[in-house]
Design an enzyme around this catalytic site. Sequence first.
Site, PDB file in Angstrom:
ATOM      1  CG  HIS A   2      -1.946   1.009   1.292  1.00  0.00           C
ATOM      2  ND1 HIS A   2      -2.241   1.699   2.439  1.00  0.00           N
ATOM      3  CD2 HIS A   2      -2.777   1.489   0.341  1.00  0.00           C
ATOM      4  CE1 HIS A   2      -3.220   2.543   2.210  1.00  0.00           C
ATOM      5  NE2 HIS A   2      -3.564   2.445   0.938  1.00  0.00           N
ATOM      6  CD  GLU A  30      -2.398   1.912  -3.665  1.00  0.00           C
ATOM      7  OE1 GLU A  30      -3.266   2.760  -3.923  1.00  0.00           O
ATOM      8  OE2 GLU A  30      -1.612   2.025  -2.687  1.00  0.00           O
ATOM      9  CG  ASP A  32      -2.615   6.863  -3.800  1.00  0.00           C
ATOM     10  OD1 ASP A  32      -3.691   6.270  -3.955  1.00  0.00           O
ATOM     11  OD2 ASP A  32      -1.885   6.697  -2.794  1.00  0.00           O
ATOM     12  CG  HIS A  45      -3.561   9.117  -0.399  1.00  0.00           C
ATOM     13  ND1 HIS A  45      -4.363   9.834   0.464  1.00  0.00           N
ATOM     14  CD2 HIS A  45      -4.236   7.982  -0.695  1.00  0.00           C
ATOM     15  CE1 HIS A  45      -5.483   9.163   0.684  1.00  0.00           C
ATOM     16  NE2 HIS A  45      -5.433   8.036  -0.004  1.00  0.00           N
ATOM     17  CD  GLU A 105      -6.576   5.067  -5.437  1.00  0.00           C
ATOM     18  OE1 GLU A 105      -7.545   5.782  -5.123  1.00  0.00           O
ATOM     19  OE2 GLU A 105      -5.915   4.396  -4.627  1.00  0.00           O
TER      20      GLU A 105
END
Length: 254
Positions: A2, A30, A32, A45, A105
């Site tokens: 994450h 992962e 952002d 993020h 993302e």
Amino acid sequence: MHRCAGEHAPENTLAAIKFGFTKFHNQAIEFDVQLSRDNIPMLIHDVELSRTTTGSGIVKNISHRTLSGLDAGSWYDNSFATERIPLFTEVVEYCKANSIWMNIELKGSDEEMAQHDDKRMYHVGETIASMTATLFADELKDDNPEGLDFKKLPLFSSFSIPALIAAKTVAPLIPRALLVWRKAEVPNLIEVLRTIDATAVHLCNEDIEDYDIHAIKEAGFKILCYTVNSSDRAAQLHDMGVDAVCSDRFDVAL
């Protein structure tokens, strides 16, 4: 992993990716991606800068040069004070060189999502997906999906359906997954997954029991659960039929 390295390093930074790779041999992350004012994709993020940088203001209102000059590490620890908000291109270059798989993302603000700013989110998805397709041009040479090595391709994920539709339009061979926070937000889940031609759905750990896991799997979609920081919980989810988890800890996985 994450936000690149979870709780182990400042999120969404090259330092976090390098830490996970060199110390834990982590090869799946992962992160952002948002657009700067001048439409440059960057890893961060929050839509507002103050939590994880020395700056203030809204990411989409600030140029990439200004964003690149901010300290994005000292909030976590002073030893990371030289860390900066990385360019998406920098991160892809490092990950490809080290065979690190990427869950990208496509990020927008809660306000944009609540106000259904479909035009803005389509633009976000289109811009990031187009750049990604260029960066993975060699991997996408074979336009026949059966000839592609999907282990070498990233995954687009987003809470925004318009962003994923845009990604499908400009980079159809790069897989997509819908992020869902609460079941009530997407009552026609399987229909939506088919509309965006998704390969997976990413469901929140807090309410995953509310879903018919069997029906989702029978419809042909993989299931990832976020954010899972307990090995016991990961084992429980595996028994439920969940295919993968996203965690803040390197010792939690299916």
